[in-house]
Design an enzyme around this catalytic site. Structure first.
Site, mmCIF file in Angstrom:
data_model
loop_
_atom_site.group_PDB
_atom_site.id
_atom_site.type_symbol
_atom_site.label_atom_id
_atom_site.label_comp_id
_atom_site.label_asym_id
_atom_site.label_seq_id
_atom_site.Cartn_x
_atom_site.Cartn_y
_atom_site.Cartn_z
ATOM 1 C CG HIS A 76 -3.386 -0.127 -6.377
ATOM 2 N ND1 HIS A 76 -3.586 0.562 -5.214
ATOM 3 C CD2 HIS A 76 -3.583 -1.426 -6.071
ATOM 4 C CE1 HIS A 76 -3.892 -0.290 -4.240
ATOM 5 N NE2 HIS A 76 -3.902 -1.510 -4.745
ATOM 6 N NE ARG A 124 -4.452 -0.805 0.413
ATOM 7 C CZ ARG A 124 -4.751 -1.853 -0.362
ATOM 8 N NH1 ARG A 124 -3.882 -2.297 -1.247
ATOM 9 N NH2 ARG A 124 -5.923 -2.436 -0.268
ATOM 10 C CD GLU A 137 -2.538 3.834 -4.773
ATOM 11 O OE1 GLU A 137 -1.357 3.476 -4.736
ATOM 12 O OE2 GLU A 137 -3.488 3.050 -4.954
HETATM 13 C C1 GLV Z 1 -5.565 -4.389 -3.711
HETATM 14 O O1 GLV Z 1 -4.762 -3.569 -3.411
HETATM 15 C C2 GLV Z 1 -6.274 -5.196 -2.754
HETATM 16 O O2 GLV Z 1 -6.174 -4.928 -1.551
HETATM 17 O O3 GLV Z 1 -6.951 -6.133 -3.182
#
Ligand code: GLV
Length: 330
Positions: free
Chosen positions: A287, A240, A269
């Site tokens: 991401h 993250r 982000e």
């Molecule tokens: C993506 O970042 C998730 O947590 O699935």
């Protein structure tokens, strides 16, 4: 006999159309399929009359929002990470919270290796150079990168995805060390050895971060930790934004204190620290670590199942706040 009223369900982001069609047959759907970003006010307004919601990590659910959602019974995150959900607040309001574990492990681990390999072997940088017509002849010392095979990989956060990464590393003949707060039983460690965080940073040739985001993991990797890493190392963040201090990482990459980084997540982000854009030795994706067609469908289907089971009065498969169950809204 009157037909029972359908549950009202909010979907906050675009999903595949066939999934929306399935949801529409089951629920009175508020689907946001033009995919505009819902402000906190608009989210609150849409949830005010909803029984359930399919949401993503960008939507924050906390006490103030839940106070205005008297019918809401379940928030189903289409993500494994759930730092966007205030679980004690969900429990306090009798709202079931769920996530989508396991179905994305292998795809995220694949993406971790994609970032590691591409950053180490300078794939993005050399492709940019080639595309602008700079390749005039082959030279012996073109874009020398770092090896992956046979090296030591450090995994910070050895959960389900970490173990999938460790299994891939074995195929590259890597030694794998990991750091969690506590060592795992050996049978669960996929052949990896537990070490302290500082030892991991010092000993690893490359490091992959896969910890959940929480106050305790905010800036887990900052200037002091980057200084412990080998200057030839690649750092991959699949976890993250906020787990890494992006400003410190930019300084380390710029000053040659770290060879390269492969990043799928960023502080703040989708905004990026512009410093990243000036660097050749960072490889970035928006991401998308879990984004294969099949895995995104599996995540949405698991979230849909969590929603359906809860609304039908049954315990959902990925319940995050089990304490809520006996006092949940019905
Ligand atoms: C993506 O970042 C998730 O947590 O699935």
């Amino acid at each position: 006999m009157s037909t029972p009223e359908k549950h009202r369900v909010v979907v906050t982001r675009r999903l595949y159309p066939f999934l929306i069609d399935e949801l529409r047959t089951a629920y009175a759907l508020d689907d946001n399929q033009d995919d505009h970003l819902l402000s906190a006010d608009e989210l609150a307004q849409r949830l005010a009359t909803a029984d359930g919601a399919l949401i993503v990590g960008g939507e924050r659910v906390g006490d103030a929002l839940l106070a205005g959602t008297p019918r809401l019974k379940v928030v189903a995150n289409v993500a494994v990470g759930y730092n966007n959900l205030d679980l004690p607040a969900c429990t306090k309001h009798g709202v079931v919270a769920t996530n989508t574990p396991d179905v994305l492990n292998e795809s995220v681990a694949d993406h971790g290796f994609a970032l590691l390999l591409a950053a180490a072997r300078r794939v993005g940088e050399s492709e940019r150079w080639l595309r602008v017509g700079l390749w005039k002849r082959w030279t012996f010392d073109m874009f020398p990168g770092a090896d992956i095979h046979g090296k030591t990989l450090g995994i910070v956060g050895m959960g389900r995805i970490g173990r999938s990464i460790a299994r891939r590393a074995a195929g590259f003949s890597m030694r794998v060390i990991y750091h969690n707060r506590k060592p795992l039983p050996a049978a669960e460690a996929a052949g990896a050895e537990w070490v302290g965080k500082e030892d991991l940073l010092r000993e690893s040739d490359h490091v992959i971060l896969m910890v959940p985001y929480a106050p305790s993991t905010h800036h887990l990797i900052g200037a002091a930790e980057l200084a412990l890493m080998k200057p030839t190392a690649v750092l991959v963040n699949l976890a993250r934004g906020g787990v890494v201090d992006d400003r410190a990482l930019i300084r380390a990459l710029r000053d040659g204190r770290l060879a390269a980084a492969g990043l799928d997540v960023f502080e703040g982000e989708p905004e990026l620290n512009p410093g990243f854009l000036e660097l050749e030795n960072v490889l970035m994706t928006p991401h998308i670590a879990s984004s294969t067609r099949a895995t995104r469908e599996a995540m949405a289907r698991l979230a849909m199942r969590n929603l359906a089971e809860t609304l039908a009065g049954r315990r959902p498969p990925s319940l995050l706040n089990p304490d809520v169950w006996d006092q949940r809204r019905r």
